[in-house]
Design a protein around this motif. Structure first.
Motif: not given
Length: 648
Positions: A39-42, A174-179
């Motif tokens: 989901y984060l990758s999408w 950037e925040a989503r990349t961290f998670w």
């Protein structure tokens, strides 16, 4: 010692429940982590696409400013004007794409409130500021520099808002990349911990019991039937250990009785071999060409010898009259034959079996009025009825009579039913062969009748007209007309005589050792002797041999074509070409007077000679064509493709 069967254990004690529960737990956690990662990758892919698309707003606004400056500098309304309109549409399309998103690409703005607010400001700035000003400039014939400077000022503000929107999207990415990285690290840790736990659990649950079972099997292979496994758990391995112990007890008890077991199995195999031998012998016998009575007698003799029957009979069904006729019999008295040689469906025990259409074995001792039956009075105690079928069609049944009480197990019943189907198939094949012969004779008689109609009947009709004219001339004493009619009568009689001889020759035509070319040579030589017409035969026969039926039809077609040449063509030369390679091609060409093929088409099937040739060609699935031009001869061509020719 035979151990008692263990009681069923609880569901939670099953090995499968333990393993499945453990794996499902790890699978659930892994799926949650993988799902969040996906989901984060999408979302990151959608954000990256949104950054690219949002950044294109700056480029499009700069291009729009440049195009409007070109108009202010006095450029003609052409390329700059069209470029400006395209840039306006491009900005509209980009804003619409960002607002609606595209899940398949994927492309969408992150759902954060600051990002949505910044996007709405950009959209309002464009819709209420830049776009109306750009449209107004494009509608002006002469663009003032002040107008374009005002547009550039607002464009700078618009680009600043777009930059702010891009920065917000990048911060969210950037925040989503961290998670995303955190979830990947969690998944890695889960894989390591899960692998260690699964190895430990599988070793205790599976490896140790399997090792113990393998050691027991090694001792069993060394014929140590006293080995027993400890039952330490209540799961499947515990059940397996109990089963192993039961197997060891069974082997220990059977080891001493192995010789008797081998004898039993050998007897079973011998019985099965006898069944197969009976089926093979019966099938081979029924395939031989023979009369129905001899076939049924041989069939009855074989099954009577196999089952040691004291008597038997085969009866065929007449569905039109509702009768059952006894075709063959043996081992039964003349009185029984006389009484049951023809019975109605439903009469006696056998007639009732015809109505039910099921295999029946009657024990006459248990029938209340069995003493009234002729077969019982003759000393038979068991009478069996098995039906004869072919393609689900009921053809009759056969009986087996026994003086000693006899029963049939399921295997023997199935064997007798299969034999009944074999006999039914053989009887039906005989009937089909007889019908096929009748159809062949009928078709040949039809062709003979057509040949007679085309030759003799027409000639006799002509002679009849000439005789009537002769009678009229004699009554009127017109001798000059009589002198003209008599030669015509003589010529008509001679023509009819030649037709009769030709028909007799065609009917008696036989192949010479199955060789089509040699038979054609004989036919052509006879035609040359009778007519004096030169025939040139060229045969190139390298293909596979034809069956005799196809060769005869081809020979008849050549004879009919030559007959038409003699009667109608007035030709002096005939060419016969035979080419037999992959496809078969036969051509008969003459240099006669020819005819109009359109007139032939209007005549239709009344021209019997050509109609007969076409029917014979259809029999062998060939194509026949007749082409002719008045004064230029006639050509008859026959083509048989490789796919349609049959094997000899």
């Amino acid at each position: 010692m035979i151990m008692p069967t263990p009681a069923p254990f609880a569901t939670w004690q099953k090995l499968s429940t333990k393993i499945v529960g453990m794996l499902l737990g790890f699978l659930t956690i892994a799926l949650m982590v993988i799902g969040s990662t996906l989901y984060l990758s999408w979302q990151l892919e959608g954000s990256a696409a949104a950054i690219n698309v949002t950044g294109s707003l700056r480029m499009n606004s700069y291009r729009l400013s440049i195009a409007l400056d070109a108009l202010a500098d006095g450029a003609e309304r052409g390329t700059p004007h069209a470029t400006a309109r395209r840039q306006v549409l491009a900005v509209d399309s980009t804003l619409s794409q960002l607002r609606q998103g595209d899940p398949q690409r994927p492309l969408f703005l992150p759902p954060a409130a600051p990002i949505r607010t910044a996007f709405n400001q950009v959209a309002r700035q464009w819709q209420s500021g830049l776009r109306p000003l750009a449209v107004a400039i494009l509608e002006q014939d002469a663009v003032a520099p002040r107008t374009t400077q005002a547009f550039q000022y607002q464009a700078e503000q618009f680009v600043g808002q777009v930059n702010a929107l891009v920065q917000l999207i990048e911060q969210d990415s950037e925040a989503r990349t961290f998670w995303l990285r955190a979830s990947q690290l969690l998944l890695l840790a889960l894989a390591l911990v899960g692998t260690v736990c699964i190895i430990y659990l599988l070793f205790n649950l599976i490896v140790t019991p399997v090792t113990s079972l393998q050691a027991g099997m090694e001792r069993m292979r060394e014929q140590d039937f006293g080995v027993r496994l400890p039952v330490e758990t209540q799961d499947e391995f515990g059940q397996l250990a109990r089963g192993f112990n039961l197997m060891a007890d069974k082997l220990q008890s059977l080891y001493g009785n192995l010789e008797q077991l081998v004898k039993t199995k050998t007897a079973t195999l011998e019985h099965q071999n006898r069944e197969l031998a009976l089926l093979y012998d019966s099938a081979a016998f029924l395939q031989q060409p023979q009369a129905a009575k001899e076939m049924c007698e041989g069939f009855m003799q074989r099954i009577s010898d196999y089952f040691h029957a004291d008597g038997g009979s085969v009866r065929v069904l007449d569905p039109n009259q509702g009768n059952v006729h006894m075709l063959v019999h043996h081992g039964i008295s003349d009185a029984l034959i006389e009484a049951e040689h023809c019975m109605k469906v439903g009469d006696c025990l056998c007639g009732e079996a015809v109505v039910k259409r099921v295999a029946v074995v009657h024990d006459l001792r248990r029938i209340d009025d069995g003493h009234k039956l002729q077969c019982h009075r003759e000393g038979f105690t068991t009478v069996s009825v098995f039906h004869i079928y072919a393609q689900r069609q009921h053809l009759g049944f056969f009986n087996l009579h026994f003086r000693k009480p006899t029963t049939f197990n399921g295997r023997e019943t199935a064997l007798l039913e299969t034999l009944g189907q074999l006999l039914g198939t053989a009887i039906e094949n005989q009937r089909l062969a007889a019908r096929e012969r009748e159809m062949a004779i009928s078709e040949e008689r039809n062709l003979v009748a057509q040949g007679l109609h085309d030759s003799i009947a027409q000639g006799l009709n002509y002679l009849n007209l000439q005789v009537q004219m002769l009678e009229q001339s004699l009554d009127k004493r017109q001798l000059d007309e009589v002198a003209d009619i008599v030669p015509a009568l003589r010529a008509g009689v001679e023509e009819s005589y030649q037709d009769v001889r030709e028909l007799l020759h065609n009917f008696r035509t036989r192949l010479q050792e199955g060789n089509l070319v040699s038979s054609l040579k004989t036919t052509i030589e006879k035609f040359e002797r009778q007519t004096g017409i030169e025939v040139d035969l060229q045969a190139d026969s390298d293909g596979a041999p034809f069956p005799r039926e196809q060769q005869l039809q081809l020979l008849f077609i050549v004879q009919e074509a030559l007959s038409n040449v003699r009667k109608h063509a007035s030709a002096t030369r005939v060419e016969v070409r035979l080419r037999d390679r992959h496809d078969f091609q036969l051509t008969i060409r003459d240099n006669g007077q020819g005819f109009d093929t359109a007139a032939l088409a209007s005549v239709g099937e009344s021209h019997v000679g050509i109609h007969i040739m076409r029917e014979r060609a259809q029999r062998i699935e060939a194509q026949l064509n007749v082409t002719s031009v008045p004064g230029a001869g006639t050509t008859v061509s026959l083509h048989l493709s490789r796919a349609q020719r049959r094997a000899a």
